[in-house]
Structures are given as C-alpha cells and as structure tokens.
Scaffold this motif. Structure first.
Motif, PDB file in Angstrom:
ATOM      1  N   GLN A  82      -3.519  -8.770   1.462  1.00 43.26           N
ATOM      2  CA  GLN A  82      -3.446  -7.757   2.663  1.00 43.26           C
ATOM      3  C   GLN A  82      -2.672  -8.183   3.935  1.00 43.26           C
ATOM      4  N   TRP A  83      -2.734  -9.393   4.239  1.00 39.23           N
ATOM      5  CA  TRP A  83      -1.777  -9.932   5.278  1.00 39.23           C
ATOM      6  C   TRP A  83      -0.487  -9.600   5.208  1.00 39.23           C
ATOM      7  N   CYS A  84       0.067  -9.620   4.105  1.00 38.10           N
ATOM      8  CA  CYS A  84       1.517  -9.506   3.705  1.00 38.10           C
ATOM      9  C   CYS A  84       1.592  -8.018   4.034  1.00 38.10           C
ATOM     10  N   THR A  85       0.717  -7.119   3.428  1.00 38.11           N
ATOM     11  CA  THR A  85       0.929  -5.618   3.490  1.00 38.11           C
ATOM     12  C   THR A  85       0.955  -5.309   4.889  1.00 38.11           C
ATOM     13  N   GLN A  86       0.217  -5.868   5.718  1.00 36.95           N
ATOM     14  CA  GLN A  86       0.311  -5.552   7.060  1.00 36.95           C
ATOM     15  C   GLN A  86       1.613  -5.567   7.793  1.00 36.95           C
ATOM     16  N   MET A  87       2.208  -6.810   7.396  1.00 38.87           N
ATOM     17  CA  MET A  87       3.448  -7.191   7.923  1.00 38.87           C
ATOM     18  C   MET A  87       4.478  -6.069   7.469  1.00 38.87           C
ATOM     19  N   ALA A  89       4.335  -3.035   6.227  1.00 41.88           N
ATOM     20  CA  ALA A  89       3.915  -1.779   6.645  1.00 41.88           C
ATOM     21  C   ALA A  89       4.466  -1.478   7.980  1.00 41.88           C
ATOM     22  N   GLU A  90       4.628  -2.644   8.648  1.00 47.90           N
ATOM     23  CA  GLU A  90       4.989  -2.452  10.381  1.00 47.90           C
ATOM     24  C   GLU A  90       6.203  -1.805  10.464  1.00 47.90           C
ATOM     25  N   HIS A  99       1.295  -9.320  14.294  1.00 44.96           N
ATOM     26  CA  HIS A  99       0.534  -8.918  12.819  1.00 44.96           C
ATOM     27  C   HIS A  99       0.377 -10.572  12.257  1.00 44.96           C
ATOM     28  N   GLY A 103      -3.433 -11.278  11.978  1.00 46.08           N
ATOM     29  CA  GLY A 103      -3.538 -10.970  10.433  1.00 46.08           C
ATOM     30  C   GLY A 103      -4.375 -12.418   9.885  1.00 46.08           C
ATOM     31  N   GLN A 106      -7.747 -12.800  11.202  1.00 50.74           N
ATOM     32  CA  GLN A 106      -9.047 -11.836  10.631  1.00 50.74           C
ATOM     33  C   GLN A 106      -9.097 -12.043   8.958  1.00 50.74           C
ATOM     34  N   GLN A 107      -7.970 -12.459   8.323  1.00 47.68           N
ATOM     35  CA  GLN A 107      -8.260 -12.773   7.074  1.00 47.68           C
ATOM     36  C   GLN A 107      -8.811 -13.953   6.743  1.00 47.68           C
TER      37      GLN A 107
END
Length: 223
Positions: A82-87, A89-90, A99, A103, A106-107
């Motif tokens: 999830q952390w990698c996905t956020q980065m 997708a930025e 992020h 990230g 939060q994670q």
C-alpha cells in the motif's frame, strides 16, 4: 562371579537388539520407571506416551509460532504494498517525500520519522533544507541501516520528541556509493531499534524510498 554392567552398555545392547522387548513382552509390561513430574512409578508404555505428548506439545507450539509469524509477514507485506502504491500513483514528483514520511507513519504506526535529502530537484527547505558536511559524511559511512541508541548519533537532534532508540538509513541512487539523503526512524522505547536486530526490512524501506525519490534526481545524476 557377577560382572557389573553399565547403563551405557545396557543402552547399547537395547539399541543393537531392537527385537528384545518383542521376545520378552512380559518383561516390558512389568518394568516401571519414575514419573517425570510426580513422585510415583509408571510403566514404560505410559512413560513413552508422556514423552510423545510432550513432543506433540512442542510441535504444536512451533506450528502456532510459525502461523503467527506468517500472519505478521503477510500483514507487513500488505502494508508495504500500500505504501509503494501511494508513491507510484503520485503524479507530482515533489510530493513524494511527503508520501514517504506520512505513508510510513500511517502504515507502520511510527511516531518519529525524519527525511532529509540533498542534491535533488527540490526547493532548499523542509526535507531539502541544507545539511552540514558532518551529516553527509555520517550518511556516507552507513553501509547498512544503523540501529541503536539515539544519543550516539549526530542526527538525534532532528527528533521533535524524546527519543531513546533510532534507525538510520542512507538513501542512494541504485548502487552509487555517495548517498543523497537520510531516512531516520525514532522511538521512545529503547528496545524498539536494538543494535543486534535484523535490518533486512529497514534496508528494503531504504531502497524503495530511494527508488521513489530518483524521480527528483538532478539531470546530471541521471545521465
């Protein structure tokens, strides 16, 4: 003349003659041995059952431990994804440092995270605020993540809260020797980041962060 036989000799005899108790079944049934946990005697058969039960309990405990570890690893893997996905997708590269910090917080429920970078295409403020030569030299000396007391590190002053232990990771572009930043995690718990702890997961965090930040590398560094 009676020759004394040692316990070791008897044990060797029984090992060399596995059919002994088959031939003397009545002897096996009549022999008794001390109970391992009580002050009474029990038969060899009962003793063997107790031994097998103890082994079963040990195996059940080991299996439960493996199950818990597998569940934990699956949870960590999901959070990392999830952390990698956020980065990934930025769309705005300059937002990636944020992020990385938010990230991770939060994670992985981390309270103290500091990211400092240099020689990247960022305004000289916040995470890209100038750092002195001593900090860069400290980062260069980190060949693997540092874990241990926060008081021993030159970057301990970066934390806003009292910090007992920390983990520091140098950020590098690929296999380059010179780092371009530091990612530092802190904790009030002196045992959260111990000197002898495994650092494979921290190294993965470091490499993923550096890879994400590579979008901000100066043109001369990407050639």
């Amino acid at each position: 003349m009676t020759e004394q036989i040692s316990a070791a000799a008897i044990a060797r005899f029984l090992q060399d003659n596995p059919g002994f108790f088959d031939e003397h079944a009545e002897l096996f049934a009549s022999l008794s041995v001390p109970h391992p946990h009580q002050a009474r005697a029990i038969s060899l058969g009962e003793r063997q059952i107790l031994i097998l039960r103890d082994k079963l309990k040990t195996l059940e405990f080991q299996l439960a431990t493996l199950g818990r570890q597998a569940s934990f690893n699956e949870s960590v893997s999901g959070k990392l994804s999830q952390w990698c996905t956020q980065m990934l997708a930025e769309p705005v590269a300059s937002h990636i440092p944020g992020h990385i910090v938010t990230g991770l917080a939060q994670q992985f429920d981390l309270s103290e995270i500091v990211l400092r970078v240099w020689d990247l295409d960022l305004a000289p403020e916040g995470v890209a605020a100038p750092v002195d030569v001593a900090v860069r030299e400290y980062a260069t000396g980190l060949k693997r993540p540092y874990c241990g007391p926060a008081s021993d590190s030159i970057v301990s002053a970066w934390f806003q809260k009292p910090t007992a232990s920390m983990a520091a990771m140098a950020l590098r572009h690929g296999k380059q020797q010179e780092p371009f930043g530091l990612l530092v995690l802190g904790s009030e718990d002196p045992e959260r980041y111990e000197e002898d702890m495994a650092t494979d997961f921290l190294q993965t965090i470091s490499e993923l962060s550096a890879a994400a930040l590579s979008r901000l590398a100066m043109p001369s560094e990407t050639q």
